[in-house]
Each structure stands twice: as structure tokens, then as C-alpha cells.
Design a protein around this motif. Structure first.
Motif, PDB file in Angstrom:
ATOM      1  N   PRO A 505      56.795  10.649 -25.642  1.00  0.00           N
ATOM      2  CA  PRO A 505      55.949  12.359 -26.020  1.00  0.00           C
ATOM      3  C   PRO A 505      56.496  13.389 -24.733  1.00  0.00           C
ATOM      4  O   PRO A 505      55.906  14.765 -25.039  1.00  0.00           O
ATOM      5  CB  PRO A 505      54.075  11.880 -24.948  1.00  0.00           C
ATOM      6  CG  PRO A 505      54.813  10.970 -23.592  1.00  0.00           C
ATOM      7  CD  PRO A 505      55.391   9.733 -24.866  1.00  0.00           C
ATOM      8  N   TYR A 506      57.290  12.861 -23.761  1.00  0.00           N
ATOM      9  CA  TYR A 506      57.773  14.222 -22.775  1.00  0.00           C
ATOM     10  C   TYR A 506      59.368  14.444 -22.672  1.00  0.00           C
ATOM     11  O   TYR A 506      59.494  15.279 -22.172  1.00  0.00           O
ATOM     12  CB  TYR A 506      58.137  14.043 -21.081  1.00  0.00           C
ATOM     13  CG  TYR A 506      56.702  13.188 -20.979  1.00  0.00           C
ATOM     14  CD1 TYR A 506      55.382  13.800 -21.722  1.00  0.00           C
ATOM     15  CD2 TYR A 506      56.110  11.970 -20.545  1.00  0.00           C
ATOM     16  CE1 TYR A 506      53.528  13.115 -21.142  1.00  0.00           C
ATOM     17  CE2 TYR A 506      54.802  11.314 -20.259  1.00  0.00           C
ATOM     18  CZ  TYR A 506      54.234  11.818 -19.920  1.00  0.00           C
ATOM     19  OH  TYR A 506      52.175  11.617 -20.214  1.00  0.00           O
ATOM     20  N   THR A 507      60.041  13.977 -24.082  1.00  0.00           N
ATOM     21  CA  THR A 507      60.995  13.992 -24.495  1.00  0.00           C
ATOM     22  C   THR A 507      61.087  15.486 -25.197  1.00  0.00           C
ATOM     23  O   THR A 507      60.630  15.696 -25.754  1.00  0.00           O
ATOM     24  CB  THR A 507      61.734  12.839 -24.925  1.00  0.00           C
ATOM     25  OG1 THR A 507      61.010  12.645 -25.932  1.00  0.00           O
ATOM     26  CG2 THR A 507      61.669  11.615 -24.035  1.00  0.00           C
ATOM     27  N   GLN A 508      62.866  15.549 -24.561  1.00  0.00           N
ATOM     28  CA  GLN A 508      63.262  17.503 -25.624  1.00  0.00           C
ATOM     29  C   GLN A 508      62.624  16.416 -27.166  1.00  0.00           C
ATOM     30  O   GLN A 508      62.105  17.180 -27.839  1.00  0.00           O
ATOM     31  CB  GLN A 508      64.847  17.161 -25.400  1.00  0.00           C
ATOM     32  CG  GLN A 508      65.262  18.594 -26.209  1.00  0.00           C
ATOM     33  CD  GLN A 508      67.096  18.615 -25.596  1.00  0.00           C
ATOM     34  OE1 GLN A 508      67.758  18.009 -26.488  1.00  0.00           O
ATOM     35  NE2 GLN A 508      67.183  19.316 -24.686  1.00  0.00           N
ATOM     36  N   CYS A 509      63.213  15.781 -27.948  1.00  0.00           N
ATOM     37  CA  CYS A 509      63.115  15.056 -29.118  1.00  0.00           C
ATOM     38  C   CYS A 509      61.908  15.393 -30.194  1.00  0.00           C
ATOM     39  O   CYS A 509      61.003  16.209 -30.959  1.00  0.00           O
ATOM     40  CB  CYS A 509      62.836  13.012 -29.488  1.00  0.00           C
ATOM     41  SG  CYS A 509      65.371  13.495 -29.290  1.00  0.00           S
ATOM     42  N   ALA A 510      60.772  14.911 -29.191  1.00  0.00           N
ATOM     43  CA  ALA A 510      58.774  15.139 -28.754  1.00  0.00           C
ATOM     44  C   ALA A 510      59.048  16.753 -28.981  1.00  0.00           C
ATOM     45  O   ALA A 510      58.401  17.422 -29.801  1.00  0.00           O
ATOM     46  CB  ALA A 510      58.563  14.278 -28.124  1.00  0.00           C
ATOM     47  N   GLY A 511      59.755  17.389 -27.878  1.00  0.00           N
ATOM     48  CA  GLY A 511      58.937  18.879 -28.008  1.00  0.00           C
ATOM     49  C   GLY A 511      59.742  19.512 -29.405  1.00  0.00           C
ATOM     50  O   GLY A 511      59.185  20.630 -29.540  1.00  0.00           O
ATOM     51  N   ARG A 512      61.021  19.103 -29.394  1.00  0.00           N
ATOM     52  CA  ARG A 512      61.372  19.494 -31.112  1.00  0.00           C
ATOM     53  C   ARG A 512      60.681  19.880 -32.126  1.00  0.00           C
ATOM     54  O   ARG A 512      60.503  20.690 -33.423  1.00  0.00           O
ATOM     55  CB  ARG A 512      62.755  19.027 -31.298  1.00  0.00           C
ATOM     56  CG  ARG A 512      63.127  19.729 -30.107  1.00  0.00           C
ATOM     57  CD  ARG A 512      65.242  19.356 -30.396  1.00  0.00           C
ATOM     58  NE  ARG A 512      66.044  19.485 -30.930  1.00  0.00           N
ATOM     59  CZ  ARG A 512      67.103  19.001 -31.792  1.00  0.00           C
ATOM     60  NH1 ARG A 512      67.902  18.024 -30.779  1.00  0.00           N
ATOM     61  NH2 ARG A 512      68.319  19.179 -32.820  1.00  0.00           N
ATOM     62  N   ALA A 513      59.908  18.337 -32.228  1.00  0.00           N
ATOM     63  CA  ALA A 513      59.250  18.420 -33.019  1.00  0.00           C
ATOM     64  C   ALA A 513      57.740  19.227 -33.508  1.00  0.00           C
ATOM     65  O   ALA A 513      57.301  19.877 -34.252  1.00  0.00           O
ATOM     66  CB  ALA A 513      58.763  16.960 -33.686  1.00  0.00           C
ATOM     67  N   ALA A 514      57.751  19.186 -31.969  1.00  0.00           N
ATOM     68  CA  ALA A 514      56.225  20.005 -31.771  1.00  0.00           C
ATOM     69  C   ALA A 514      56.425  21.441 -31.829  1.00  0.00           C
ATOM     70  O   ALA A 514      55.930  22.921 -32.087  1.00  0.00           O
ATOM     71  CB  ALA A 514      55.506  19.836 -30.245  1.00  0.00           C
ATOM     72  N   TRP A 515      57.446  21.506 -31.799  1.00  0.00           N
ATOM     73  CA  TRP A 515      58.289  23.515 -32.163  1.00  0.00           C
ATOM     74  C   TRP A 515      58.168  23.519 -34.013  1.00  0.00           C
ATOM     75  O   TRP A 515      57.843  24.537 -33.503  1.00  0.00           O
ATOM     76  CB  TRP A 515      59.910  23.117 -31.928  1.00  0.00           C
ATOM     77  CG  TRP A 515      60.180  25.021 -32.492  1.00  0.00           C
ATOM     78  CD1 TRP A 515      59.621  26.239 -32.049  1.00  0.00           C
ATOM     79  CD2 TRP A 515      61.327  24.923 -31.599  1.00  0.00           C
ATOM     80  NE1 TRP A 515      60.662  27.233 -32.421  1.00  0.00           N
ATOM     81  CE2 TRP A 515      61.755  26.584 -32.448  1.00  0.00           C
ATOM     82  CE3 TRP A 515      62.445  23.878 -32.096  1.00  0.00           C
ATOM     83  CZ2 TRP A 515      63.173  27.185 -32.823  1.00  0.00           C
ATOM     84  CZ3 TRP A 515      63.967  24.409 -32.057  1.00  0.00           C
ATOM     85  CH2 TRP A 515      64.472  25.754 -32.582  1.00  0.00           C
ATOM     86  N   GLN A 516      58.399  22.051 -34.388  1.00  0.00           N
ATOM     87  CA  GLN A 516      58.477  22.789 -35.684  1.00  0.00           C
ATOM     88  C   GLN A 516      56.633  23.385 -35.849  1.00  0.00           C
ATOM     89  O   GLN A 516      55.582  24.041 -36.871  1.00  0.00           O
ATOM     90  CB  GLN A 516      58.693  22.174 -36.901  1.00  0.00           C
ATOM     91  CG  GLN A 516      57.798  22.510 -37.962  1.00  0.00           C
ATOM     92  CD  GLN A 516      59.093  21.001 -39.364  1.00  0.00           C
ATOM     93  OE1 GLN A 516      60.098  21.406 -39.423  1.00  0.00           O
ATOM     94  NE2 GLN A 516      58.958  20.006 -40.094  1.00  0.00           N
ATOM     95  N   GLU A 517      55.622  22.390 -35.360  1.00  0.00           N
ATOM     96  CA  GLU A 517      54.036  22.291 -35.918  1.00  0.00           C
ATOM     97  C   GLU A 517      53.900  23.605 -35.067  1.00  0.00           C
ATOM     98  O   GLU A 517      53.069  23.843 -36.089  1.00  0.00           O
ATOM     99  CB  GLU A 517      53.809  21.218 -35.156  1.00  0.00           C
ATOM    100  CG  GLU A 517      54.540  20.068 -36.017  1.00  0.00           C
ATOM    101  CD  GLU A 517      52.740  18.915 -34.920  1.00  0.00           C
ATOM    102  OE1 GLU A 517      52.314  19.201 -34.408  1.00  0.00           O
ATOM    103  OE2 GLU A 517      53.229  17.773 -35.717  1.00  0.00           O
ATOM    104  N   ALA A 518      54.656  24.276 -33.526  1.00  0.00           N
ATOM    105  CA  ALA A 518      54.299  25.752 -33.508  1.00  0.00           C
ATOM    106  C   ALA A 518      54.480  26.169 -34.342  1.00  0.00           C
ATOM    107  O   ALA A 518      53.297  27.417 -34.513  1.00  0.00           O
ATOM    108  CB  ALA A 518      54.389  25.301 -32.296  1.00  0.00           C
TER     109      ALA A 518
END
Length: 670
Positions: A505-518
């Protein structure tokens, strides 16, 4: 001076009246389970398993006398392993939680005002649930500071991972002494309220994971239990509350916002366990609610993204700053997983009432295991009937005027679909409102960046594409292209959940997926403004559970540990353990007399299905004097010939699929 006194005398009653008539603020939600001290009040009613929704308690819950020896041996083996946090059961009319560090027994009561309270009956050594503070370690920085990496684990299993080495703070993991367990008593007790409740419930230490996943969820601790709650728009009082809400509060809150009338008992949905979050509501009825479930995103991760990457996640900041926010999140049910969480989100009921216990669970009477991957399309059939539990879609349909062709609600990507006019999971309404496979990106909206901007590799691409298709469907619904705009849209994007579970959950990969959701959420809010819908639409941004990282150097297969004990069990999920019960009835024995030959006839059946058990070996252990064995027939029957030598006859019934069962018969002396 005299005139001033007259004016004060005239104005003072009006001022006092205004002060009295002013609406009092709603009381804050309780931040822990209510605990009784001393003896329970005489008006309090003890409520056992299932009695929150039925009069008589459920039977065959937890460990009974026949299961106790095998069950306790399994518990002892589990809690001796540091990867296990605790094991819970219902035994001797109390809820019992055992851990390596101690144990607690508790009971549940319904008070005179209808509220639920708990009494601690006994503590051995240390109460595993001593800390139930939902605000414990509120930020990722706090979590990393409290954690450790004792084996210097460095996850290099996937090429896209961006950990810098074993000293990376994201590779610091919590232990059981570092965590809290919000609302622990009520969340554990709820698991045993279902007819298909397990004999044992296992929760794992907050560093353990399953398979090769970098992220994990499902446990009782706060890191996996705290989701997000932000409400924005009409009917909502802006402001941050230093409190935590509960996931079962969301559906009643949505129902109140949409004007669903409460029943005589004050509930907005049949079977709700939660309550409307009145402290954030103005009392105004709104025309429309857009409920977005960012599944798997912890409250701490939400805050980290918006504080560290404010430009990319500007919409999270805007909602949190302008809306109503519970600073310590939204506490999930237990197990804190997708299926139970989504059904609680959509019903306001806890797991024991709606019946979806985990991402996989065992139906005792059917002798069948159901799981989220294979059976998500029949979730409507697996949950409790409408007479016991109502979805928010059903409540809206019951309360609303629905002219011919009018759509009231849409379930997009959610496993809960019962009562929704449009439900993408079961393809209901797609002919009328547009099939996802044929929906194109809205021409009036600028395109998103190419998928590689949001995906580390091909693993996450299908989830990102699905989120875009569901987003396009919501745009069509809000534009009213095919039908009048629905009053309720529930959307559960999946890209962050998938990326966070696979990479961490704390990785850049998860952050990029969250970026699309945002980015998709941001565009939806802009669309509401452009279409002049913002003044009539309330947006709720929630998540059904949180997630934390996994120390794979301390993970492992605990099923092998249990299998090595030689006991029979069914493990439907990583949390729910069922002991197959062998029921033995003595059909014929008569009066057994010492020294007199006798024939004993037995019937062996499966305790869950009541089907006869063939091939069970029946041994006479006492009296001794040679081996005396027989085996049950296809009808589950067997006859044993004995000559008692003492004051009892002791039989043992064994079968490879069941745990041993003992039968003791008394004798008389001639």
C-alpha cells in the motif's frame, strides 16, 4: 438608565427563548464499546449469538463439549506461533479471546434504552483488547516509527518496486504490542451472530501476509480497520471531527440524506446496526448522493497522499478541507475485508446480521464454501433475506416514488446489487442504461493520460481500464443521456486495491493507481459544477477497510501447522475455522449391568448436514480385555457388543474427516 433596564427586561426573555429553541448539537459517536462496571443492571438482558436479530440464541456456535478438546488444542498451537495475534470463540456462554500474551472472556447485554454494552468476565495475564483507541498511531509516520524490521527484509520480488533497501521506513512493520483494536468486543461478537458462524476466528499479527502479496487486510487491528470518511455538499456541516465513525453508519446516513423515512424503532433500513451520523448533518433532504468507495485505502494513506503530493491529490485536500471529515477514519467490520465490508457499507448491518462473513466462508447446511472470486455474482443470494437485512437500494425503492422508467439507484463495481436498478456486476439494466463494453470516453471531457502513467506494469492495467469504464458510465448517468438522473450512485473503483495488495500500500505503484482514482473523482466533481448539479448532490468519499505492508520473511503457511496436529478442520478463509462435528446417538442400549453381555446400537451423523456418516470406527475403550471394534454402515449405524466390568462403558468414535468423539454410558450392579 431606567430605559436601558426596561429594554433588557423586554429583550432577555426573547434571548433566552432563542437560546432554548436553538437546535442542540448532536452528541459525538462513542469511541469504544460501552463497558459495564460491576454487576449488570437488573434491566439489562444478556444477548448471545444471533440475538441481535432473533429472540432465541443460535445453537452450535463456537466450541461445544464435543469439540472442546480438539478446539483447545488447535487454539494452543495457533497462539504459540508469533504470527497469530489471537483466536476467538464462543464457549460456555461467553465470548473467549486467547492470545500468547493473555486472554479475555466477555459477555454482551442489551440495556433498557436498546443500546448494547459488554462486560468483561475474566482476564488471564493481559487483556489482548486492552487498547481499543481508534486514534492510536494516526499517521503513516507514527506507524513507521512504532514498527521495526527485525530480519532486515527487503522486498525485491517485483521489478517495479521502489524500496531503497531494508532501512526504507516503509519496510517497518508493527507487532501486536504496537496496535489498537477499535470496537473489539462488538466486532468479534458479530462474527458469531451468523447461522454459519465458525467455531474459531483467527486474526494474524500485523506483519503477516498471505502468498506473495505486498499488502494485507482483514485483521482487527487499527492499521487494517481504519478507512476514509469525508462528506461534501448539501445537507452536510463542514468541519473536521477528532473522532472515528463506523462503516455500518454509512448506509443509515445516506438513507437520512435521501429522505428515507425512519421506521417506528428509528431505523432507516431493516436490520441496520449503525446510525445516521447526525453530528455532520444539517437535517436537509438532498436530491442525490454519490457514494464512492476507495476500497483498501487506509485513513493514514489518504492523509499521506494529500499531504505529500498535494498537487496530484488536490481533490482529496479540497474534500477534506471543505467537507465533513472524521479525522480518525471509518472503522470496518471484522474481518476487515472486501466482501463483508461492502455488504456492511450498503446495508448498515454488521457481518453476523448480513451473513457475508469473509471473502470466503462455509455454509454448514450446504457443506459448501463460497468465495469472492468464484461466487461474487451470487452475492445477492448469499446475503440475509430482505426481511432481516435491507440494502440501501431496497430502502430507497421502498420509500421513493418510482414512475415507469425512472431509475433510483445504480451499483457500479460493487458486489452488493440487490435492489439497484443498474448493477454492473450482475449486468442488470445494462440494456437500458448502456453496456460498459460499449461505453466510450465522454467526448465533452478531456482524455486522461495514457495508462502507463498510472500503471507500473501490465498487472494493474485491467483494473485501471475497468475504473475508466465505470467512470464513463457515471458521467452518462449524471448527464441524463439515457434516463432521468438516479438519486443514488454507488461506485467502487478497484485499481488502488489491486495495486496496493500486489505491490504494497505504501509503494509508488499503489500511489499511481490512487492518482487515477483521485483524478476521476476530481472530474466527477467538476462535472457536477458544470452541469449545475453540485447544489443538489452530496458526495461521500469512504473506504471499506484499510491495508498495511507485509514482512514476507516472517510470513508462512499456518495451515500446515494445523494439519500437523492431526485434527480435522475446515478452513474456508484465513480467518474462519470450522471443526467438522460428528454427532453420535445411542439408539439402543437398555440398562447396562456389570458382568452381563449387552448390545449397543449407535447412529453417527454429520453435525452440520445431519447426513449419515459411513465408515466411522467405534472402539470399546472401557471395559478392557481385548480389542472390540466395529464400523458404521452406509446408514451410519453400528452395533457394539460389550460385557461391562465396572460402573461405565466408554466408547470412542473415530473417522478421518472428523475429530474423535467419546461416548460414556453408565452401568448398574446386579
Amino acid at each position: 438608565m431606567r430605559l436601558l433596564r426596561i429594554l433588557i427586561a423586554l429583550l432577555l426573555p426573547a434571548v433566552l427563548w432563542c437560546g432554548c429553541a436553538k437546535e442542540q448539537p448532536a452528541p459525538p459517536p462513542p469511541q469504544s464499546d460501552t463497558l459495564l462496571t460491576g454487576l449488570p443492571p437488573t434491566t439489562a438482558k444478556r444477548v448471545g449469538p444471533g440475538q441481535l436479530w432473533r429472540d432465541e440464541p443460535l445453537t452450535d456456535v463456537g466450541l461445544d463439549e464435543n469439540e472442546l478438546a480438539a478446539g483447545q488444542a488447535i487454539v494452543d498451537a495457533l497462539i504459540s506461533d508469533r504470527r497469530v495475534d489471537f483466536v476467538a470463540t464462543y464457549r460456555d456462554n461467553v465470548y473467549r479471546v486467547q492470545a500468547g500474551r493473555g486472554a479475555v472472556d466477555f459477555t454482551r447485554y442489551r440495556l433498557e434504552d436498546g443500546s448494547i454494552a459488554f462486560a468483561v468476565e475474566r482476564i488471564e495475564k493481559q487483556n489482548p483488547f486492552a487498547n481499543q483507541n481508534p486514534a492510536h498511531l494516526p499517521t503513516l509516520a507514527d506507524i513507521f516509527q512504532a514498527g521495526s524490521n527485525p530480519k532486515n527484509f527487503w522486498d525485491r520480488s517485483k521489478p517495479a518496486l521502489d524500496y531503497t533497501g531494508p532501512g526504507d521506513p516503509r519496510l517497518r512493520f508493527l507487532n501486536v504490542e504496537n496496535v489498537s483494536y477499535p470496537f473489539a468486543y462488538s466486532r468479534v461478537a458479530s462474527v458469531f451472530d451468523a447461522p454459519d458462524s465458525p467455531d474459531l476466528v483467527v486474526s494474524y499479527a500485523p506483519f503477516v501476509g498471505m502468498s506473495n502479496n505486498g499488502g494485507h487486510y482483514g485483521e482487527l487491528n487499527m492499521a487494517e480497520s481504519r478507512g476514509v470518511f469525508v462528506a461534501y455538499g448539501p445537507g452536510v456541516k463542514p468541519g473536521a471531527l477528532p473522532l472515528a465513525a463506523r462503516l455500518h453508519d454509512v448506509a443509515p446516513t445516506v438513507a437520512k440524506l435521501l429522505g428515507v423515512p425512519p421506521s417506528a424503532d428509528g431505523n432507516y433500513l431493516t436490520g441496520q446496526d449503525g446510525r445516521p451520523l447526525a453530528e455532520i448533518l444539517t437535517g436537509e433532504t438532498v436530491k442525490r448522493v454519490l457514494l464512492i468507495d476507495l476500497s483498501g485505502m487506509s485513513n493514514a494513506m489518504f492523509d499521506q497522499l494529500r499531504s505529500q503530493h498535494g498537487k496530484r491529490f488536490h481533490i482529496f485536500n479540497e474534500l477534506a478541507e471543505k467537507g465533513a471529515r472524521f479525522a480518525h477514519g471509518l472503522i470496518a467490520p471484522f474481518p476487515s475485508a472486501d466482501w463483508p465490508g461492502e455488504f456492511t457499507l450498503a446495508t448498515g448491518a454488521d457481518v453476523g446480521r448480513h451473513g457475508i462473513l469473509d471473502n470466503a466462508f462455509y455454509r454448514r447446511k450446504r457443506g459448501q464454501t463460497f468465495n469472492l472470486v468464484e461466487h461474487r455474482l451470487i452475492g445477492e443470494q448469499l446475503m440475509a433475506p430482505p426481511a432481516r437485512v435491507e440494502t440501501i437500494f431496497e430502502a430507497l425503492r421502498r420509500a421513493g416514488d418510482q414512475p415507469e422508467g425512472r431509475m433510483l439507484s445504480a451499483s457500479l463495481g460493487l458486489t452488493v446489487t440487490r435492489g439497484a436498478d443498474l448493477a454492473t456486476l450482475v449486468r442488470r439494466g445494462l440494456n437500458e442504461y448502456g453496456d460498459l463494453e460499449n461505453i466510450e470516453w465522454p467526448a465533452s471531457m478531456p482524455p486522461l493520460a495514457d495508462l502507463p502513467a498510472f500503471a507500473c506494469d501490465e498487472t494493474g492495467v485491467p483494473f485501471l481500464r475497468q475504473d475508466r469504464a465505470l467512470f464513463a458510465q457515471i458521467v452518462r448517468l449524471l448527464l441524463g443521456d439515457n434516463a432521468p438522473r438516479p438519486r443514488l450512485i454507488v461506485w467502487s473503483p478497484a485499481a488502488y486495491l489491486a495495486a496496493a495488495r500486489w505491490y504494497g500500500p505504501y509503494t509508488q505503484c499503489a500511489g499511481r493507481a490512487a492518482w487515477q482514482e483521485a483524478e476521476l473523482v476530481s472530474r466527477l466533481l467538476k462535472l457536477l459544477v458544470d452541469e449545475k448539479l453540485a447544489a443538489e448532490t452530496t458526495v461521500l468519499l469512504v473506504s471499506d477497510h484499510g491495508m498495511r505492508g507485509v514482512d514476507q520473511s516472517r510470513a508462512g503457511d499456518l495451515i500446515k501447522l494445523l494439519e500437523g496436529l492431526g485434527f480435522a478442520f475446515r478452513l474456508s478463509s484465513q480467518h474462519l475455522l470450522y471443526l467438522p462435528t460428528l454427532t453420535v446417538q445411542v439408539e439402543k442400549a437398555g440398562t447396562l449391568k456389570t458382568g452381563t453381555p449387552a448390545t449397543i446400537r449407535l447412529l453417527c451423523t454429520d453435525g452440520d448436514s445431519n447426513r449419515p456418516v459411513t465408515g466411522a470406527v467405534i472402539s470399546v475403550l472401557d471395559p478392557g480385555g481385548g480389542e472390540n471394534q466395529t464400523m458404521t454402515s452406509a446408514q451410519g449405524t453400528a452395533e457394539v457388543k460389550v460385557t461391562p466390568t465396572g460402573n461405565r462403558v466408554l466408547l470412542e468414535v473415530a473417522h478421518p474427516q472428523y475429530n474423535p468423539h467419546s461416548v460414556t454410558l453408565s452401568t448398574t450392579t446386579p
